[in-house]
Design a protein around this motif. Structure first.
Motif, PDB file in Angstrom:
ATOM      1  N   PHE A 286       0.164  17.159 -16.280  1.00  0.00           N
ATOM      2  CA  PHE A 286      -0.527  17.462 -15.029  1.00  0.00           C
ATOM      3  C   PHE A 286      -0.470  18.968 -14.784  1.00  0.00           C
ATOM      4  O   PHE A 286       0.382  19.655 -15.341  1.00  0.00           O
ATOM      5  CB  PHE A 286       0.211  16.831 -13.840  1.00  0.00           C
ATOM      6  N   THR A 287      -1.317  19.432 -13.867  1.00  0.00           N
ATOM      7  CA  THR A 287      -1.015  20.716 -13.248  1.00  0.00           C
ATOM      8  C   THR A 287      -0.488  20.405 -11.854  1.00  0.00           C
ATOM      9  O   THR A 287      -0.698  19.310 -11.317  1.00  0.00           O
ATOM     10  CB  THR A 287      -2.240  21.648 -13.186  1.00  0.00           C
ATOM     11  N   GLY A 288       0.191  21.375 -11.280  1.00  0.00           N
ATOM     12  CA  GLY A 288       0.958  21.141 -10.059  1.00  0.00           C
ATOM     13  C   GLY A 288       0.194  20.493  -8.913  1.00  0.00           C
ATOM     14  O   GLY A 288       0.673  19.532  -8.310  1.00  0.00           O
ATOM     15  N   GLN A 289      -0.980  21.020  -8.616  1.00  0.00           N
ATOM     16  CA  GLN A 289      -1.681  20.506  -7.433  1.00  0.00           C
ATOM     17  C   GLN A 289      -2.106  19.042  -7.560  1.00  0.00           C
ATOM     18  O   GLN A 289      -1.774  18.239  -6.695  1.00  0.00           O
ATOM     19  CB  GLN A 289      -2.873  21.398  -7.083  1.00  0.00           C
ATOM     20  N   PRO A 290      -2.815  18.661  -8.631  1.00  0.00           N
ATOM     21  CA  PRO A 290      -3.128  17.226  -8.740  1.00  0.00           C
ATOM     22  C   PRO A 290      -1.883  16.365  -8.936  1.00  0.00           C
ATOM     23  O   PRO A 290      -1.855  15.206  -8.487  1.00  0.00           O
ATOM     24  CB  PRO A 290      -4.056  17.130  -9.954  1.00  0.00           C
ATOM     25  N   TYR A 291      -0.857  16.913  -9.561  1.00  0.00           N
ATOM     26  CA  TYR A 291       0.403  16.154  -9.713  1.00  0.00           C
ATOM     27  C   TYR A 291       0.940  15.769  -8.341  1.00  0.00           C
ATOM     28  O   TYR A 291       1.358  14.626  -8.121  1.00  0.00           O
ATOM     29  CB  TYR A 291       1.415  17.001 -10.480  1.00  0.00           C
ATOM     30  N   LEU A 292       0.917  16.705  -7.403  1.00  0.00           N
ATOM     31  CA  LEU A 292       1.413  16.407  -6.060  1.00  0.00           C
ATOM     32  C   LEU A 292       0.455  15.495  -5.289  1.00  0.00           C
ATOM     33  O   LEU A 292       0.850  14.453  -4.764  1.00  0.00           O
ATOM     34  CB  LEU A 292       1.612  17.717  -5.273  1.00  0.00           C
ATOM     35  N   LEU A 293      -0.825  15.889  -5.228  1.00  0.00           N
ATOM     36  CA  LEU A 293      -1.764  15.202  -4.334  1.00  0.00           C
ATOM     37  C   LEU A 293      -2.219  13.840  -4.851  1.00  0.00           C
ATOM     38  O   LEU A 293      -2.416  12.917  -4.068  1.00  0.00           O
ATOM     39  CB  LEU A 293      -3.000  16.074  -4.096  1.00  0.00           C
ATOM     40  N   HIS A 294      -2.392  13.735  -6.165  1.00  0.00           N
ATOM     41  CA  HIS A 294      -3.007  12.516  -6.701  1.00  0.00           C
ATOM     42  C   HIS A 294      -2.024  11.617  -7.438  1.00  0.00           C
ATOM     43  O   HIS A 294      -2.378  10.519  -7.850  1.00  0.00           O
ATOM     44  CB  HIS A 294      -4.186  12.888  -7.616  1.00  0.00           C
ATOM     45  N   TYR A 295      -0.812  12.099  -7.620  1.00  0.00           N
ATOM     46  CA  TYR A 295       0.205  11.290  -8.306  1.00  0.00           C
ATOM     47  C   TYR A 295       1.472  11.148  -7.447  1.00  0.00           C
ATOM     48  O   TYR A 295       1.845  10.051  -7.055  1.00  0.00           O
ATOM     49  CB  TYR A 295       0.531  11.906  -9.675  1.00  0.00           C
ATOM     50  N   GLY A 296       2.097  12.281  -7.134  1.00  0.00           N
ATOM     51  CA  GLY A 296       3.391  12.239  -6.447  1.00  0.00           C
ATOM     52  C   GLY A 296       3.330  11.609  -5.063  1.00  0.00           C
ATOM     53  O   GLY A 296       4.123  10.713  -4.747  1.00  0.00           O
ATOM     54  N   LEU A 297       2.411  12.079  -4.223  1.00  0.00           N
ATOM     55  CA  LEU A 297       2.342  11.524  -2.862  1.00  0.00           C
ATOM     56  C   LEU A 297       1.942  10.051  -2.865  1.00  0.00           C
ATOM     57  O   LEU A 297       2.580   9.248  -2.177  1.00  0.00           O
ATOM     58  CB  LEU A 297       1.404  12.364  -1.976  1.00  0.00           C
ATOM     59  N   PRO A 298       0.900   9.654  -3.613  1.00  0.00           N
ATOM     60  CA  PRO A 298       0.579   8.214  -3.622  1.00  0.00           C
ATOM     61  C   PRO A 298       1.744   7.351  -4.101  1.00  0.00           C
ATOM     62  O   PRO A 298       2.007   6.283  -3.532  1.00  0.00           O
ATOM     63  CB  PRO A 298      -0.607   8.118  -4.598  1.00  0.00           C
ATOM     64  N   GLN A 299       2.454   7.789  -5.127  1.00  0.00           N
ATOM     65  CA  GLN A 299       3.608   7.025  -5.613  1.00  0.00           C
ATOM     66  C   GLN A 299       4.702   6.947  -4.544  1.00  0.00           C
ATOM     67  O   GLN A 299       5.253   5.874  -4.270  1.00  0.00           O
ATOM     68  CB  GLN A 299       4.198   7.716  -6.870  1.00  0.00           C
ATOM     69  N   PHE A 300       5.015   8.078  -3.960  1.00  0.00           N
ATOM     70  CA  PHE A 300       6.077   8.123  -2.949  1.00  0.00           C
ATOM     71  C   PHE A 300       5.754   7.192  -1.770  1.00  0.00           C
ATOM     72  O   PHE A 300       6.575   6.380  -1.352  1.00  0.00           O
ATOM     73  CB  PHE A 300       6.247   9.566  -2.467  1.00  0.00           C
ATOM     74  N   PHE A 301       4.543   7.333  -1.241  1.00  0.00           N
ATOM     75  CA  PHE A 301       4.171   6.497  -0.087  1.00  0.00           C
ATOM     76  C   PHE A 301       4.160   5.014  -0.442  1.00  0.00           C
ATOM     77  O   PHE A 301       4.444   4.166   0.401  1.00  0.00           O
ATOM     78  CB  PHE A 301       2.805   6.915   0.467  1.00  0.00           C
ATOM     79  N   PHE A 302       3.819   4.703  -1.681  1.00  0.00           N
ATOM     80  CA  PHE A 302       3.824   3.299  -2.110  1.00  0.00           C
ATOM     81  C   PHE A 302       5.207   2.689  -1.882  1.00  0.00           C
ATOM     82  O   PHE A 302       5.331   1.605  -1.309  1.00  0.00           O
ATOM     83  CB  PHE A 302       3.454   3.202  -3.600  1.00  0.00           C
ATOM     84  N   HIS A 303       6.240   3.372  -2.333  1.00  0.00           N
ATOM     85  CA  HIS A 303       7.581   2.778  -2.275  1.00  0.00           C
ATOM     86  C   HIS A 303       8.170   2.800  -0.862  1.00  0.00           C
ATOM     87  O   HIS A 303       8.874   1.866  -0.479  1.00  0.00           O
ATOM     88  CB  HIS A 303       8.487   3.447  -3.311  1.00  0.00           C
ATOM     89  N   VAL A 304       7.862   3.833  -0.096  1.00  0.00           N
ATOM     90  CA  VAL A 304       8.320   3.853   1.303  1.00  0.00           C
ATOM     91  C   VAL A 304       7.667   2.702   2.075  1.00  0.00           C
ATOM     92  O   VAL A 304       8.329   1.976   2.820  1.00  0.00           O
ATOM     93  CB  VAL A 304       7.971   5.202   1.968  1.00  0.00           C
ATOM     94  N   THR A 305       6.371   2.534   1.872  1.00  0.00           N
ATOM     95  CA  THR A 305       5.646   1.480   2.590  1.00  0.00           C
ATOM     96  C   THR A 305       6.090   0.096   2.134  1.00  0.00           C
ATOM     97  O   THR A 305       6.222  -0.828   2.942  1.00  0.00           O
ATOM     98  CB  THR A 305       4.128   1.632   2.393  1.00  0.00           C
ATOM     99  N   THR A 306       6.325  -0.066   0.841  1.00  0.00           N
ATOM    100  CA  THR A 306       6.724  -1.387   0.338  1.00  0.00           C
ATOM    101  C   THR A 306       8.120  -1.751   0.833  1.00  0.00           C
ATOM    102  O   THR A 306       8.387  -2.920   1.149  1.00  0.00           O
ATOM    103  CB  THR A 306       6.616  -1.431  -1.196  1.00  0.00           C
ATOM    104  N   ALA A 307       9.011  -0.780   0.947  1.00  0.00           N
ATOM    105  CA  ALA A 307      10.339  -1.041   1.524  1.00  0.00           C
ATOM    106  C   ALA A 307      10.175  -1.556   2.957  1.00  0.00           C
ATOM    107  O   ALA A 307      10.784  -2.557   3.348  1.00  0.00           O
ATOM    108  CB  ALA A 307      11.193   0.229   1.508  1.00  0.00           C
ATOM    109  N   TYR A 308       9.341  -0.878   3.716  1.00  0.00           N
ATOM    110  CA  TYR A 308       9.047  -1.294   5.093  1.00  0.00           C
ATOM    111  C   TYR A 308       8.448  -2.709   5.103  1.00  0.00           C
ATOM    112  O   TYR A 308       8.846  -3.566   5.905  1.00  0.00           O
ATOM    113  CB  TYR A 308       8.092  -0.272   5.719  1.00  0.00           C
ATOM    114  N   ALA A 309       7.503  -2.945   4.195  1.00  0.00           N
ATOM    115  CA  ALA A 309       6.821  -4.248   4.156  1.00  0.00           C
ATOM    116  C   ALA A 309       7.795  -5.380   3.844  1.00  0.00           C
ATOM    117  O   ALA A 309       7.709  -6.466   4.421  1.00  0.00           O
ATOM    118  CB  ALA A 309       5.695  -4.214   3.118  1.00  0.00           C
ATOM    119  N   ILE A 310       8.736  -5.128   2.943  1.00  0.00           N
ATOM    120  CA  ILE A 310       9.748  -6.152   2.617  1.00  0.00           C
ATOM    121  C   ILE A 310      10.555  -6.498   3.866  1.00  0.00           C
ATOM    122  O   ILE A 310      10.809  -7.671   4.160  1.00  0.00           O
ATOM    123  CB  ILE A 310      10.686  -5.649   1.489  1.00  0.00           C
ATOM    124  N   LEU A 311      10.926  -5.486   4.628  1.00  0.00           N
ATOM    125  CA  LEU A 311      11.745  -5.735   5.824  1.00  0.00           C
ATOM    126  C   LEU A 311      10.935  -6.415   6.915  1.00  0.00           C
ATOM    127  O   LEU A 311      11.420  -7.339   7.578  1.00  0.00           O
ATOM    128  CB  LEU A 311      12.365  -4.419   6.312  1.00  0.00           C
TER     129      LEU A 311
END
Lengths: 169, 169
Positions: free
Chosen positions: B128-153
Motif C-alpha cells: 500500500f501507500t500510506g493514504q489508501p492504507y489508512l483510509l481504505h484498509y486500516g480504518l474500515p478494518q478497525f471500525f469493523f472490530h469495534v462495531t462487532t464487539a459492540y454488536a456481540i454485547l
C-alpha cells in the motif's frame, strides 16, 4: 502533502457502499437458493431494540449522503425510507452512489472549517466544524451501520468473509 | 488546509478505543450484577465461525497500533494475545492507548506516500501507500472490530446505546 476532505469522505463511502451492495446480493441469492423468506433476513435484528437489516442499510446510505452533502454545502437528498425488498435496498445504494458521483472534489475540499449544524433550531441541535464532523462523527456512524448490516447477515448464516465487507480498495 | 495523516488516524483510534473500554466496563458491571459468568460474554460470538468478543477487542487494538506504527515508520508493538478477562482486555486497550500517545504528529504527518508492506516476503504480501492504507484498509478494518464487539454485547442484552459506541468526540 496531506489528505483532502474529499479523499477522506466520498471514495471511502463508495468503497463501503459497493461492498454493502455485494453483501446484500449474496444474501438475496442465499435466501432464494435456500427458499428463505426474504423478510427473514430483511427484518432481522441482533436484539429487539436494535434496527433491522433494512433500517441499517437505509441509515448507512443516509450517513454517506448527508455527510458528503453537508461538507459540500449542498442540500441533503431526501429519501422516503420505504424500501421493503433487496431490490429496493439496491436502488437506495445505487441512488446514493449516483449522488456521490455528482459531488466534485472541489466542492468538498477546503471544508475542514465549514460549520455543520445538525438538527438546527431543535433541542438536539449539534454544531461541528467539517473535519471533526467527518473524522469523529460521520465515519464512525457510517461504519457502524455498514458493519452491523454485515453482522446481521453473518449471524443469520450467510456465507460472507471479511473480504466481502472490505470491498474494493 | 487539509487533513493531516495524524489527525485521520491516532485521534480517531483513541476516540473509539476509549468508547470500547467504556462499553466493556458496562458489560463487566452487567455480568457482575446479574451473576453472569464473564466468559458467557467474553467467549460470545455472533456465529460459530466468527471471532469471540475477546478476539474482536484484541484485533481492534491490533489495527490501532499496527496502522499507527506503520504510518509512523516504527516497529509495531507485539502483544501476546493471552487476554482472558475483562480486566486484561482493559489492560490491552490501555497499553494500546499508551503506545498511541508515544507517537508525535510529526512522525505520522507526511506518510501519505510511505510504502507500507503487510506480511512482507509471504504469499499474502500486500503493498500500500500510506493514504489508501489508512483510509481504505486500516480504518474500515478497525471500525469493523469495534462495531462487532459492540454488536456481540448488544446481542447478549447489555444495555448500550449508540452514544456508548461513539465515545467522546
Amino acid at each position: 502533502m496531506s489528505i483532502s476532505m474529499y479523499a477522506a469522505s466520498v471514495p471511502v463511502f463508495k468503497q463501503m457502499l459497493g461492498s454493502l451492495s455485494d453483501v446484500l446480493r449474496k444474501a438475496e441469492t442465499h435466501a432464494a437458493e435456500k427458499k428463505i423468506e426474504p423478510d427473514a433476513l430483511l427484518q432481522a435484528r441482533l436484539f429487539p431494540d436494535m434496527f433491522s437489516l433494512i433500517r441499517q442499510v437505509q441509515i448507512a446510505a443516509d450517513f454517506a449522503k448527508s455527510v458528503s452533502a453537508r461538507l459540500a454545502g449542498v442540500e441533503v437528498p431526501a429519501y422516503e425510507d420505504n424500501e421493503r425488498s433487496f431490490a429496493e435496498l439496491q436502488e437506495r445504494i445505487a441512488k446514493t452512489l449516483a449522488f456521490l458521483d455528482t459531488l466534485a472534489p472541489a466542492q468538498i475540499d477546503g471544508s475542514e472549517q465549514r460549520e455543520i449544524v445538525l438538527r438546527p433550531g431543535t433541542p438536539k441541535e449539534q454544531k461541528f466544524t467539517g473535519q471533526p464532523y467527518l473524522l469523529h462523527y460521520g465515519l464512525p456512524q457510517f461504519f457502524f451501520h455498514v458493519t452491523t448490516a454485515y453482522a446481521i447477515l453473518r449471524h443469520n448464516g450467510i456465507e460472507l468473509g471479511k473480504r466481502d465487507y472490505m470491498g474494493k480498495y
